[in-house]
Write a protein that holds these residues in place. Structure first.
Motif, PDB file in Angstrom:
ATOM      1  N   SER A  41      -7.228  17.715 -49.207  1.00  0.00           N
ATOM      2  CA  SER A  41      -7.236  16.802 -50.348  1.00  0.00           C
ATOM      3  C   SER A  41      -6.371  15.565 -50.130  1.00  0.00           C
ATOM      4  N   ILE A  42      -5.339  15.688 -49.298  1.00  0.00           N
ATOM      5  CA  ILE A  42      -4.477  14.522 -49.054  1.00  0.00           C
ATOM      6  C   ILE A  42      -4.621  14.004 -47.632  1.00  0.00           C
ATOM      7  N   PHE A 203      -1.201   3.096 -44.227  1.00  0.00           N
ATOM      8  CA  PHE A 203       0.023   3.585 -44.854  1.00  0.00           C
ATOM      9  C   PHE A 203       0.645   4.679 -43.996  1.00  0.00           C
ATOM     10  N   ALA A 204      -0.204   5.423 -43.325  1.00  0.00           N
ATOM     11  CA  ALA A 204       0.251   6.513 -42.460  1.00  0.00           C
ATOM     12  C   ALA A 204      -0.727   6.633 -41.303  1.00  0.00           C
ATOM     13  N   ASP A 211       0.330  17.309 -42.575  1.00  0.00           N
ATOM     14  CA  ASP A 211      -0.142  17.713 -41.245  1.00  0.00           C
ATOM     15  C   ASP A 211       0.987  17.637 -40.224  1.00  0.00           C
ATOM     16  N   SER A 212       1.748  16.556 -40.284  1.00  0.00           N
ATOM     17  CA  SER A 212       2.861  16.379 -39.339  1.00  0.00           C
ATOM     18  C   SER A 212       3.933  17.447 -39.537  1.00  0.00           C
ATOM     19  N   PHE A 213       4.207  17.757 -40.806  1.00  0.00           N
ATOM     20  CA  PHE A 213       5.182  18.806 -41.116  1.00  0.00           C
ATOM     21  C   PHE A 213       4.712  20.152 -40.567  1.00  0.00           C
ATOM     22  N   ALA A 214       3.425  20.435 -40.734  1.00  0.00           N
ATOM     23  CA  ALA A 214       2.863  21.687 -40.217  1.00  0.00           C
ATOM     24  C   ALA A 214       2.935  21.735 -38.698  1.00  0.00           C
ATOM     25  N   PHE A 309       3.612  12.116 -50.772  1.00  0.00           N
ATOM     26  CA  PHE A 309       2.574  11.494 -49.947  1.00  0.00           C
ATOM     27  C   PHE A 309       1.375  11.064 -50.802  1.00  0.00           C
ATOM     28  N   ALA A 310       0.976  11.949 -51.721  1.00  0.00           N
ATOM     29  CA  ALA A 310      -0.147  11.599 -52.605  1.00  0.00           C
ATOM     30  C   ALA A 310       0.183  10.394 -53.488  1.00  0.00           C
TER      31      ALA A 310
END
Length: 310
Positions: A41-42, A203-204, A211-214, A309-310
């Motif tokens: 979703s994000i 923006f990213a 995803d990066s955190f995971a 982030f959202a």
């Protein structure tokens, strides 16, 4: 109206996210499925492709539901629907003509590991997939699409000559790997994403913060798994999960191949690798699912990162 065209893309991405939920439930529990649809979703791919009226969102929608029906059972109905939907994905957007055939082997390998294979249902699947795709193959290599196909592929003679290469296997392979590595650059993945503002907000990167955190969590999780001494029963479960994760990683790599087979003057084209985001979301969801069970701080961090982030 502009809104109606955008609404089609938004609807397709909602259908893709719903499909990911049901696909996730074929393998693991509801908690895993919820993490997957959160990641989807994000996703920057989903955000951007939901805001523009174009054909590319059809690919993940048809692909996800096609994979779901393929892996769900051996029923003839499921095989027919799966073959038809995967063929529709190839009609939807040119890069899927390469993506779907490349996914067939890992998909059937996972199906075999998941609940075996049956000859009749497999034959029915391929009859539908090939039969429905014959017009597309004909038009691509000998009909209306032949010129546009030759204009973008890296093994086109005029393109190879324009960059000082020949049509030898060595030169074509070298160009392919050069293109492939462009899609693994840190700025594309983590910081700015696609340089074309139609394809990314910048923006990213193409990976969300979640995803990066995971990805960071996965390193710690793998280290812990290697160090853990578990019971034999748990080892079997771990083996099953390892097959699933290996499948996702292979599919992510395969999803970059269609983009690498086309020339974009050294720049990435996120739309041509749009088939990768469902597998990335499945991978992110798995890491979040497993690490929230082991480490208490992960769930609050996931909530915080997702909201910001959202």
């Amino acid at each position: 109206s502009i809104a109606s065209f955008r609404a089609i893309s938004a609807f397709l991405n909602v259908m893709s996210i719903m499909g990911l939920y049901f696909l996730s439930r074929l393998f693991f529990d509801r908690r895993y499925a919820l993490f997957v649809i959160l990641a989807a979703s994000i996703s920057p791919w989903v955000f951007q492709s939901s805001r523009v009226g174009w054909e590319s969102p059809f690919v993940p929608t048809f692909m996800i539901w096609g994979i779901y029906f393929l892996l769900r059972s051996h029923k003839y109905f499921d095989m027919l629907v799966s073959g038809f939907l995967l063929s529709c994905a190839m009609y939807s957007y040119s890069p899927a003509k390469a993506l779907i055939p490349l996914l067939i082997f890992p998909l059937f390998f996972l199906k075999w590991k998941h609940h075996g294979l049956k000859i009749k249902s497999t034959v029915i699947f391929f009859v539908m997939l090939v039969g429905a795709s014959i017009p597309l193959v004909w038009e691509t290599f000998g009909g209306a699409y032949k010129k546009s196909f030759e204009d973008v592929v890296i093994f086109s003679g005029p393109y190879l000559r324009s960059i000082g290469r020949t049509n030898s296997i060595f030169d074509i392979t070298a160009v392919f790997f050069e293109n492939f590595m462009v899609y693994l650059k840190p700025d594309y993945l983590f910081f700015t994403g696609d340089f074309n503002l139609r394809h990314a907000s910048q923006f990213a990167g193409q990976l969300s913060w979640l995803d990066s955190f995971a990805l960071i969590l996965s390193i710690g999780y793998m280290i812990q798994r290697v160090c853990d001494i578990e019971k034999i029963e748990q080892m079997r479960l771990r083996s099953k999960e390892s097959i699933f994760i290996s499948f996702l990683l292979v599919c992510i790599i395969i999803s970059i191949v269609p983009a690498a087979l086309t020339h974009t003057s050294g720049f990435q084209n996120a739309l041509r690798s749009i088939g990768s985001w469902p597998f990335i979301s499945l991978f992110t969801g798995y890491i979040l699912w497993k690490t929230t069970e082991k480490w208490k701080y992960v769930l609050p961090a996931v909530v915080f990162i997702s909201i910001i982030f959202a």
